[in-house]
Design an enzyme around this catalytic site. Structure first.
Site, PDB file in Angstrom:
ATOM      1  N   PRO A 157      71.568   6.631  -0.910  1.00  0.00           N
ATOM      2  CA  PRO A 157      71.920   7.942  -0.388  1.00  0.00           C
ATOM      3  C   PRO A 157      70.818   8.958  -0.637  1.00  0.00           C
ATOM      4  CG  PRO A 157      73.426   7.205  -2.131  1.00  0.00           C
ATOM      5  CD  PRO A 157      72.224   6.378  -2.187  1.00  0.00           C
ATOM      6  N   GLU A 158      70.343   9.531   0.432  1.00  0.00           N
ATOM      7  CA  GLU A 158      69.435  10.662   0.356  1.00  0.00           C
ATOM      8  C   GLU A 158      70.233  11.896   0.780  1.00  0.00           C
ATOM      9  OE1 GLU A 158      65.591   9.836   2.180  1.00  0.00           O
ATOM     10  OE2 GLU A 158      65.971   7.701   2.068  1.00  0.00           O
TER      11      GLU A 158
END
Length: 270
Positions: free
Chosen positions: A2-3
């Site tokens: 997850p960014e």
DNA sequence: CGCACCCCCTGCCGGC
DNA sequence: TGCCGGCAGGGGGTGC
């Protein structure tokens, strides 16, 4: 995994599902995350009400009714999913948070690179040391130009440095630099002001577009309701080594840069 | 200070 | 078919 766009998507979903909910019980099945959970982790959360959910870089901030903050970083494979307590548990379901409305928040993280902290907000932000938010006005040409001039590292490393700008990881660094037509392996101090301007604009465009498509799901990213994103279908370069550039049909190349994969079009980014 | 390198951990994929 | 090495969206520590 997850960014910023994925964490923002999770935040929006959880806000809808968790705001105002009181935590009635916490079950820790595996405390060994990137750092072990605090010994009194369950006690610090039990009885608290979730008053707000914010995001800072790749971190989720759950604002509690005692002015403390529950901070969650999902690492590479972390998922926060709201489900029913009757649902079967999977391997790597490490933490279960039971809510007043009889639903359950489940933290799932095979690699255990995630992180959870509880404390005063100022202590936690000092601890994380994050740079500016890329979608705020603080991330502008003047700011990034100063950073590019002040370091002897590649532009991709600079964009991924969370102390400079918070929330950009390997996927979005590659996609941003493609759209800015800047090669990831170039040294940041050699870039023109025009190139830095294109990077700032591309950062905002790419991150906003990725949020609109609910993030990228390479293998295991899911939002708070267990749904995948679709931005992976719109990648120009990431994970596309050998495939044709969507703009000019040159094969996309991959090179190692700072220990991670850099993807680029040798024609568009030259 | 920067940076090259190593570590953390599990899963998956391709090659042999 | 099965094993093994390499790689994966995260961060951090160490020694130079």
């Amino acid at each position: 995994m997850p960014e910023l766009p994925e964490v923002e998507t999770v935040r929006r979903g959880l806000e809808r599902l968790l705001l105002g909910q009181t935590i009635v019980r916490v079950e820790i099945r595996e405390p060994r995350l990137r750092r072990p959970l605090a010994p009194d982790f369950a006690g610090l959360l039990t009885g608290r009400t979730i008053e707000q959910i914010k995001r800072r870089g790749k971190y989720l901030h759950f604002g509690l009714d005692n002015q403390q903050v529950w901070l969650v970083h999902l690492g590479m494979t972390g998922q926060l999913i709201v489900d029913e307590p009757a649902a079967a548990l999977l391997p790597h379901d490490h933490i279960l948070v039971f809510l007043q409305n009889a639903r359950r928040l489940r933290y799932h993280d095979p690699r255990r690179f995630g992180l959870m902290l509880i404390g005063e907000e100022q202590d936690l932000s000092a601890c994380t040391g994050l740079g500016v938010e890329p979608l705020s006005r603080d991330f502008n040409v003047r700011y990034l130009w100063a950073k590019t001039q002040a370091t002897q590292r590649t532009i991709k490393d600079l964009l991924m440095n969370q102390r400079v700008v918070a929330g950009i990881g390997n996927i979005y660094a590659n996609e941003i630099l493609f759209r800015a037509r800047v090669r990831p392996t170039w040294m940041s101090a050699t870039l023109s002001l025009d190139a830095v301007t294109r990077i700032v604009k591309a950062t905002k465009v790419v991150l906003r577009e990725a949020i609109r498509y609910r993030g990228s799901s390479i293998s295991d990213y899911r939002d708070g309701e267990g749904n995948p994103g679709s931005f992976q279908d719109r990648f120009y370069v990431y994970n596309r080594e050998g495939q044709c550039c969507r703009r000019c049909h040159t094969p996309i190349r991959r090179e190692t840069c700072g220990g991670r994969s850099a993807y680029f079009c040798p024609t568009c980014q030259c």
